[in-house]
Design an enzyme around this catalytic site. Structure first.
Site, mmCIF file in Angstrom:
data_model
loop_
_atom_site.group_PDB
_atom_site.id
_atom_site.type_symbol
_atom_site.label_atom_id
_atom_site.label_comp_id
_atom_site.label_asym_id
_atom_site.label_seq_id
_atom_site.Cartn_x
_atom_site.Cartn_y
_atom_site.Cartn_z
ATOM 1 N N TYR A 102 0.855 -1.192 0.000
ATOM 2 C CA TYR A 102 0.000 0.000 0.000
ATOM 3 C C TYR A 102 0.900 1.254 0.000
ATOM 4 O O TYR A 102 1.894 1.318 0.735
ATOM 5 C CB TYR A 102 -0.912 -0.024 1.238
ATOM 6 N N ASP A 157 0.548 -7.821 6.729
ATOM 7 C CA ASP A 157 -0.636 -6.976 6.619
ATOM 8 C C ASP A 157 -1.723 -7.836 5.988
ATOM 9 O O ASP A 157 -1.646 -8.203 4.808
ATOM 10 C CB ASP A 157 -0.294 -5.752 5.749
HETATM 11 O O1 P1T Z 1 -6.200 3.851 5.814
HETATM 12 P P1 P1T Z 1 -5.742 3.162 7.039
HETATM 13 O O2 P1T Z 1 -6.835 2.583 7.879
HETATM 14 O O3 P1T Z 1 -4.775 3.963 7.835
HETATM 15 O O4 P1T Z 1 -4.933 1.845 6.542
HETATM 16 C C1 P1T Z 1 -3.778 1.900 5.765
HETATM 17 C C2 P1T Z 1 -3.636 0.640 4.944
HETATM 18 C C3 P1T Z 1 -2.832 -0.371 5.412
HETATM 19 N N1 P1T Z 1 -2.673 -1.535 4.728
HETATM 20 C C4 P1T Z 1 -3.334 -1.752 3.569
HETATM 21 C C5 P1T Z 1 -3.128 -3.041 2.841
HETATM 22 C C6 P1T Z 1 -4.191 -0.773 3.068
HETATM 23 O O5 P1T Z 1 -4.822 -1.030 1.912
HETATM 24 C C7 P1T Z 1 -4.344 0.457 3.742
HETATM 25 C C8 P1T Z 1 -5.208 1.552 3.232
HETATM 26 N N2 P1T Z 1 -5.509 1.426 1.868
HETATM 27 C C9 P1T Z 1 -6.262 2.275 1.134
HETATM 28 C C10 P1T Z 1 -6.823 3.389 1.612
HETATM 29 C C11 P1T Z 1 -6.426 1.886 -0.286
HETATM 30 O O6 P1T Z 1 -7.329 2.406 -0.970
HETATM 31 O O7 P1T Z 1 -5.651 1.034 -0.734
#
Ligand code: P1T
Length: 385
Positions: free
Chosen positions: A103, A175
């Protein structure tokens, strides 16, 4: 108890003691502080709501149980969970080996925040686990993976990565946002830490930003728990209530996300305007066998390359009616995203191109609407090309 029973009951056992009301749903404990009768004895173990809150503890217990883990810790976002893990388990001079596709916000944390604390990162293609061993340095402490990755849907073998990492005493962080514990349990496969953006499938309705960490090891828990309180990026009691509510239907939602995604992946695969579809459930996915081995389902995320230039991509996106053009994923509504312009825009262009995040890459989070409506929406928009 099996997964769905735990999703509904764990953490919310009714209190039948004299004077209690026997709530079937855990109350939202809004109190920021907890009164005590004895200066040395906090009532029920609660002192101050950043440190501990009954609604949050109920969520932490539920998510830990679903990941087959011992300890759950909740955070105010996925990024808060990730930062707290990094700051708890690493120190200046340490080195992380990370999957080369992650990400964009995670790469931003590594490249623009952790680097200021002299924590180094190498991005490695871990689809081949032997690349891990080759990248290990004397100061390597941690391996950070997503599987499947966001947005390229690359997989890595969690058992094999964990086996190699153990030989060198490296901490493996997975993750698990895309799969959720319903389809994949990294701790069972040997990983040390699971992180989640609960903003996605865990809450499931695009109405809460939150994160979580699940671990088995008491020493690791202690370090992260200390910083959960010391750094203080905790979710509100209301957010915890929404997370608990979301988890109760996770198994039902994930089944439908996957059912719809399989149909859509197969529709896209045979469409002349689509160059290539990246979905681990397709036999054409280079790691389909690994997907079958380490996941119990293939999830609701699909990426694909359009046969189109920048204008074509714009036209396609603007001709959709049900799919909403938005960042994020994992909610009941279908979302579509152009990673190079949106979720992964913070990654330098050169690095994006190198790994395959080109401008014609499209990522969809398949919702749980009627799949025929979703396919005809995509079909219509593809006709505009
Ligand atoms: O947005 P948040 O709750 O802080 O999470 C971050 C995050 C962490 N790990 C993964 C695999 C993610 O996809 C994300 C957040 N991703 C998005 C906002 C997206 O559209 O891919």
């Amino acid at each position: 108890m099996k997964f769905s029973t735990r999703a509904i009951h764990i953490g919310e056992e009714p209190d039948f003691r004299e004077g209690s009301s026997g709530d079937v749903v855990i109350p939202i404990h809004l109190s920021t502080t907890f009164a005590r009768k004895d200066v040395e004895v906090p009532t029920g173990g609660y002192e101050y709501s950043r440190t501990g809150n009954p609604t949050r503890f109920a969520f932490e217990k539920k998510i830990a149980s679903l990941e087959n883990g011992k300890f759950g810790l909740a955070f105010s976002s996925g990024m808060a969970a990730e930062s707290t893990v990094a700051f708890s388990l690493l120190k200046s001079g340490d080195h992380i080996i990370a999957f080369d596709d992650l990400y964009g916000g995670t790469k931003r944390l590594f490249n623009k925040v952790l680097n200021n604390f002299n924590i180094e990162v190498s991005y490695v293609d871990l689809t081949n686990p032997s690349n891990l061993e080759a990248a290990i340095k004397p100061n390597t402490r941690m391996v950070w993976i997503e599987t499947p990755t966001n947005p390229l849907m690359k997989l890595c073998d969690i058992s094999e990565i964990s086996r190699i990492a153990k030989k060198y005493s490296l901490i493996v962080v997975v993750d698990n946002t895309f799969m959720t514990p319903y389809f994949q349990k990294p701790l069972d496969l040997g990983a040390d830490v699971v992180v989640h953006s609960c903003t996605k499938y865990i809450s499931g309705h695009s109405d809460v930003v939150a994160g979580a960490v699940v671990v088995n090891d008491e020493e690791i828990r202690k370090k992260i728990r200390f910083n959960q309180n010391a750094i203080g990026a905790v979710p509100s009691p209301f957010d915890c209530y929404l997370l608990i509510r979301g988890l109760k239907t996770l198994h039902v939602r994930m089944e439908r996300h996957e059912y719809n995604a399989k149909m859509i992946a197969s529709f896209l695969s045979s469409h002349p305007k689509v160059e290539k579809v990246l979905y681990p459930g397709l036999e054409s996915h280079p790691q389909h066998d690994l997907a079958k081995k380490q996941m119990s389902g293939f999830g609701g995320m699909i990426s694909f390359y359009l046969k189109a230039d920048a204008n074509g991509v714009k036209r396609f996106l603007s001709n959709l009616n049900i799919f909403l053009l938005a960042e994020s994923l994992g909610g009941v509504e279908s979302l579509i995203n152009n990673p190079s312009k949106m979720t992964h825009a913070s990654i330098p262009e050169e690095e994006r191109k190198k790994i395959g995040i080109t401008d014609n890459l499209i990522r969809i989070s398949v919702g749980i609407e009627d799949v025929e409506d979703l396919i005809s929406d995509l079909d219509n928009a593809l006709k505009s090309l």
